[in-house]
Scaffold this active site. Sequence first.
Site, PDB file in Angstrom:
ATOM      1  N   ASP A   1      40.511  58.670  50.099  1.00  0.00           N
ATOM      2  CA  ASP A   1      41.353  57.471  50.082  1.00  0.00           C
ATOM      3  C   ASP A   1      41.990  57.245  51.452  1.00  0.00           C
ATOM      4  O   ASP A   1      42.704  58.109  51.965  1.00  0.00           O
ATOM      5  CB  ASP A   1      42.435  57.635  49.011  1.00  0.00           C
ATOM      6  CG  ASP A   1      43.051  56.327  48.573  1.00  0.00           C
ATOM      7  OD1 ASP A   1      43.313  55.482  49.442  1.00  0.00           O
ATOM      8  OD2 ASP A   1      43.275  56.157  47.363  1.00  0.00           O
TER       9      ASP A   1
ATOM     10  N   HIS B   1      39.482  54.443  47.883  1.00  0.00           N
ATOM     11  CA  HIS B   1      40.672  53.924  47.203  1.00  0.00           C
ATOM     12  C   HIS B   1      40.331  53.045  46.004  1.00  0.00           C
ATOM     13  O   HIS B   1      41.201  52.776  45.185  1.00  0.00           O
ATOM     14  CB  HIS B   1      41.519  53.117  48.202  1.00  0.00           C
ATOM     15  CG  HIS B   1      42.831  52.653  47.652  1.00  0.00           C
ATOM     16  ND1 HIS B   1      43.809  53.528  47.213  1.00  0.00           N
ATOM     17  CD2 HIS B   1      43.336  51.403  47.445  1.00  0.00           C
ATOM     18  CE1 HIS B   1      44.854  52.840  46.777  1.00  0.00           C
ATOM     19  NE2 HIS B   1      44.588  51.555  46.902  1.00  0.00           N
TER      20      HIS B   1
ATOM     21  N   SER C   1      46.767  51.823  42.565  1.00  0.00           N
ATOM     22  CA  SER C   1      47.466  51.607  43.818  1.00  0.00           C
ATOM     23  C   SER C   1      48.915  51.205  43.549  1.00  0.00           C
ATOM     24  O   SER C   1      49.627  51.890  42.817  1.00  0.00           O
ATOM     25  CB  SER C   1      46.714  50.557  44.650  1.00  0.00           C
ATOM     26  OG  SER C   1      47.147  50.565  45.987  1.00  0.00           O
TER      27      SER C   1
END
Length: 321
Positions: free
Chosen positions: A269, A296, A96
Amino acid sequence: MGEEVMMSMTEKETAAMNNPHFVLVHGIGGGAWCWYKIKCLMENSGYKVSCIDLKGAGTDRSDANSIVSFDDYNKPLMDFMSALPHSEQVILVGHSAGGLSVTQATHKFANKIRLAVYVAATMLKSGFLTDQDIKDGVPDLSQFGDVYELGFGLGAEQPPTTAIVKKEFQRKIIYQMSPQEVLLSLTLPLLHWSLLCYAFAMPLDPTHPLFFFNNTHMGNGAWWLVQDSTLAAMLLRPGPILALQSARFKEGGEMVEKVGRIYIKTMHDNVIKPEQQEAMIKRWPPSQVHVLDSDHSPFFSAPFSLFGLLLKVAATSAGYK
């Protein structure tokens, strides 16, 4: 004597190539704890693993509202990289917003990085320099409504300094494909302690898909069913969004291209959406692109697949340097 030294160095280099050192970097609000399944799988397979807590995250007790520059936020990783021996190269893995941390490291420590791996991550060569960078790299969760709890460390009239997804939205947005249950064998007084220790203190059996703790280690215990998302809800902290917005990288433009990059896409995601991931891949093409059928947070929803991919790219990384 000289031949012995050369042979010793060659043996060390060969050993390092065969047994790489993985350095895992979390995203905003997370911590080293995010990687507990991957860390256990890797260590039980004989790999060296370091999980970093960035400033204001995990076990670092800094107040995220006081962190307003990306350099300050990412200092723990920069200090870690600086302390590595010059002869050591690591495989740097960012999840991320941890992709920004990885990119800054490639600008400053290219010679110490064997491979950079971006997992559902923000992959922007220069950080947030343009509107397109923001469009591609910043999550847009507006479809879910008012999901953020904001902090205003500089005052109510100033831009927010921190953000965290409200607990009632976390599973729906971040962990929607994570297993409903993780089976733990714990004595009741140690349940909370074990979670806060990120499960690192207990031996895990990585061959069991539910990751149960060894009951003989804990003594007679009660069976508990705990969601990974429950663990995350306990440990997620507000992330320093003002600091992340200041991430811009200008130095090391030539050196950064010498670091091999791998992108691992996450097809379901809700945070960094597949079309955003694809846009970043097209703008700064990596050496390889792999795909995971996950949300995610594949370290929770697809740990074995992610583990296998990381070993696969490590095995083929010798040709990138």
